[in-house]
Scaffold this motif. Sequence first.
Motif, PDB file in Angstrom:
ATOM      1  N   GLY A 130     -76.766  13.320  27.735  1.00 26.27           N
ATOM      2  CA  GLY A 130     -77.723  12.360  27.416  1.00 26.27           C
ATOM      3  C   GLY A 130     -78.943  12.543  28.408  1.00 26.27           C
ATOM      4  O   GLY A 130     -79.869  11.603  28.313  1.00 26.27           O
ATOM      5  N   GLN A 131     -78.990  13.501  29.133  1.00 24.73           N
ATOM      6  CA  GLN A 131     -80.352  13.706  30.029  1.00 24.73           C
ATOM      7  C   GLN A 131     -81.359  14.524  29.209  1.00 24.73           C
ATOM      8  O   GLN A 131     -81.205  14.734  28.155  1.00 24.73           O
ATOM      9  N   PRO A 132     -82.717  13.862  29.466  1.00 22.59           N
ATOM     10  CA  PRO A 132     -83.782  14.627  28.783  1.00 22.59           C
ATOM     11  C   PRO A 132     -83.899  16.031  28.547  1.00 22.59           C
ATOM     12  O   PRO A 132     -84.123  16.770  27.827  1.00 22.59           O
ATOM     13  N   GLN A 133     -83.534  16.551  29.978  1.00 24.79           N
ATOM     14  CA  GLN A 133     -83.222  18.200  29.857  1.00 24.79           C
ATOM     15  C   GLN A 133     -81.806  18.338  30.692  1.00 24.79           C
ATOM     16  O   GLN A 133     -81.948  18.479  31.969  1.00 24.79           O
ATOM     17  N   PRO A 134     -80.873  18.514  29.810  1.00 26.26           N
ATOM     18  CA  PRO A 134     -79.530  18.829  30.446  1.00 26.26           C
ATOM     19  C   PRO A 134     -79.621  19.790  31.417  1.00 26.26           C
ATOM     20  O   PRO A 134     -80.134  21.043  31.118  1.00 26.26           O
ATOM     21  N   TRP A 135     -78.818  19.698  32.764  1.00 23.94           N
ATOM     22  CA  TRP A 135     -78.877  20.727  33.678  1.00 23.94           C
ATOM     23  C   TRP A 135     -77.487  21.692  33.210  1.00 23.94           C
ATOM     24  O   TRP A 135     -76.459  21.211  32.473  1.00 23.94           O
ATOM     25  N   LYS A 136     -77.757  22.943  33.352  1.00 30.96           N
ATOM     26  CA  LYS A 136     -76.594  23.541  32.895  1.00 30.96           C
ATOM     27  C   LYS A 136     -76.251  24.799  33.997  1.00 30.96           C
ATOM     28  O   LYS A 136     -77.162  25.038  35.102  1.00 30.96           O
TER      29      LYS A 136
END
Length: 206
Positions: A130-136
């Motif tokens: 759900g994050q605007p820029q998902p962390w990976k």
Amino acid sequence: MYMPKHFEETRTEALHELIRTYPFATVVTHATGGLTANHLPFELVDGVLHGHVARGNELAQQDGAEVLLVFQGPDGYISPNWYPSKHETGREVPTWNYAVVHVHGRLRVIDDAAWLRRLLETLTDHHEAGQPQPWKITDAPDDHIEKSLRAIVGLEVAVERIEGKFKLNQNHPARNRAGVIAGLRQRDGDGDAELAALMAQQEQAS
């Protein structure tokens, strides 16, 4: 768990949905010093629960232990003022509505870096969605990830027994349940919307 028949939830899909929506579990085991409780998130994969803990956590030393996992859904205080019947007879009292799932099984401790990395990638992708820029995981330096993996072990619990208690005013007439849903939506406190939504789903399923 005390289980009046009208509060018993046996639908597998409903139990699994609560686990997926509220994955943070209380893990109860019987260690040398007695009962212990730890708290950590799990991922439900094909009827098996996956998680991880720091190597220093007592769970890392309890391979094969019998465990109870408690998943807590929405809950909230229920005012008798929300019951139409209260205004007619006065014969109502406050209560607390809630939904919980208990999972019983055996703990398997997994010390496998590749397995752990797949788990962390799955957990991260799920909770970052759900994050605007998902962390990976690949956003962090490889040496940092490798160091982090060495500091944890994986946990797996195959579900041997599962039970759900959805206490949602099923012992009241439909008009009282409708009054509670309306009251929760109007109060709109922490968790009220989620509890009202679960009650509405229960009404549709019954």
